[in-house]
Design an enzyme around this catalytic site. Structure first.
Site, PDB file in Angstrom:
ATOM      1  N   GLU A 171       0.819  -1.205   0.000  1.00 43.48           N
ATOM      2  CA  GLU A 171       0.000   0.000   0.000  1.00 43.48           C
ATOM      3  C   GLU A 171       0.852   1.252   0.000  1.00 43.48           C
ATOM      4  O   GLU A 171       1.968   1.266   0.541  1.00 43.48           O
ATOM      5  CB  GLU A 171      -0.946   0.052   1.212  1.00 43.48           C
ATOM      6  CG  GLU A 171      -2.174  -0.823   1.101  1.00 43.48           C
ATOM      7  CD  GLU A 171      -1.986  -2.170   1.756  1.00 43.48           C
ATOM      8  OE1 GLU A 171      -2.884  -3.020   1.623  1.00 43.48           O
ATOM      9  OE2 GLU A 171      -0.941  -2.379   2.397  1.00 43.48           O
ATOM     10  N   THR A 172       0.305   2.290  -0.611  1.00 42.04           N
ATOM     11  CA  THR A 172       0.846   3.640  -0.590  1.00 42.04           C
ATOM     12  C   THR A 172      -0.270   4.550  -0.122  1.00 42.04           C
ATOM     13  O   THR A 172      -1.423   4.403  -0.551  1.00 42.04           O
ATOM     14  CB  THR A 172       1.316   4.056  -1.993  1.00 42.04           C
ATOM     15  OG1 THR A 172       2.383   3.191  -2.409  1.00 42.04           O
ATOM     16  CG2 THR A 172       1.795   5.497  -2.017  1.00 42.04           C
TER      17      THR A 172
END
Length: 292
Positions: free
Chosen positions: A56-57
């Protein structure tokens, strides 16, 4: 401090990469955190998440809901999520480290799943597990598809259920941690995102081993350490099959040393936490000016 903009023309944004859920350096699950993300478009956020190629970002934004300290958007390489656990902890760590100050006793994050509370205890950040949006038995055809992709039979399964708190998790309980670690899934055949859990023997360092397997559309195969899944598994199993408070191991199969601390408070709130550590600091520059 808020996560608001710093004015037009300041294209570079502060950036941190935070390792979550391990006391060992590089042993957890990293999350890329972009500060002051107002002005970035959906396509830019998704493109950057695809470029980082992490589980995830996240992007810190000014809150839009009363009572929230900041708003968080969470992207995998393939799509946006309403909630995810290790990005929640890592982003709160980054926000606090950059000078963020909560308005109340807890940090309050606004995200697609609503408001999520966080606290710091025993030197660890923890989030309050959001409610399940879907629970109960898995449909027989779906269960058959999952087991086929995992390469196991119904006789190998102790229990199975929906454990969805936003990302779409299904849960499979096996008889032992060794059985969990032995899985070699056919990821292309997965009909749903699957969390698998099995117990360690009494007296072991951790109560269970957890693995998280994702459909190809997510842009990743096995997530190293997964807060949202551990939160939903705790809501399914803590206080019945598992103790009300325990430590879960995750990431062993992919060379990580994740440790997820689950604690059930007197009011029934399940808190899910772990170590957080900034490993990279810098600035993100996607080129051009900012259209705020």
């Amino acid at each position: 401090m808020t996560s608001g903009t710093t004015g037009p023309g300041t294209a570079p944004r502060p950036f941190r990469q935070v390792d979550v859920f391990s006391d060992e350096a590089l042993g957890g699950n990293p999350v890329a955190v972009v500060h002051d993300a107002a002005g970035l478009g959906d396509d830019q956020m998704q493109a950057f998440a695809r470029w980082t190629n992490l589980s995830e970002t996240t992007f810190l934004l000014p809150p839009t809901t009363p009572g929230a300290d900041y708003r968080l958007r969470i992207f995998t390489p393939g799509n946006e999520l309403p909630f995810a656990g290790h990005p929640t902890l890592g982003s709160a760590h980054a926000w606090l480290e950059a000078g963020g100050r909560p308005a109340g006793d807890h940090v309050v994050q606004e995200c697609g799943a609503g408001l999520v509370r966080l606290r710091r205890r025993h030197g660890r950040l923890a989030f309050a597990a959001p409610p399940l949006v879907r629970s109960g038995p898995l449909e027989p055809d779906l269960l058959d598809g999952i087991l086929s992709a995992l390469g196991i039979a119904r006789a190998d399964v102790v229990d199975a259920a929906w454990v969805d708190n936003g990302p779409g998790w299904t849960g499979i309980r096996l008889a032992s941690a060794d059985a969990v670690l032995a899985l070699r899934p056919d990821f292309a055949a997965l009909p749903a995102d699957v969390g698998v859990v099995g117990p360690y023997p009494p007296g072991a360092e951790c109560a269970v081993e957890v693995r998280a397997f994702c459909q190809p559309s997510m842009g990743l195969a096995e997530d190293p350490v997964t807060g949202s899944l551990n939160a939903s598994l705790a809501q399914w199993l803590a206080g019945s099959v598992l103790p009300s408070s325990y430590v879960a191991a995750q990431g062993t199969a992919v060379g990580r040393s994740g440790r997820v601390h689950v604690e059930t408070a007197e009011d029934g709130t399940i808190w899910v936490g772990g170590a957080t550590r900034t490993t990279i600091r810098g600035h993100l520059d996607l080129g051009g000016g900012r259209a705020d």
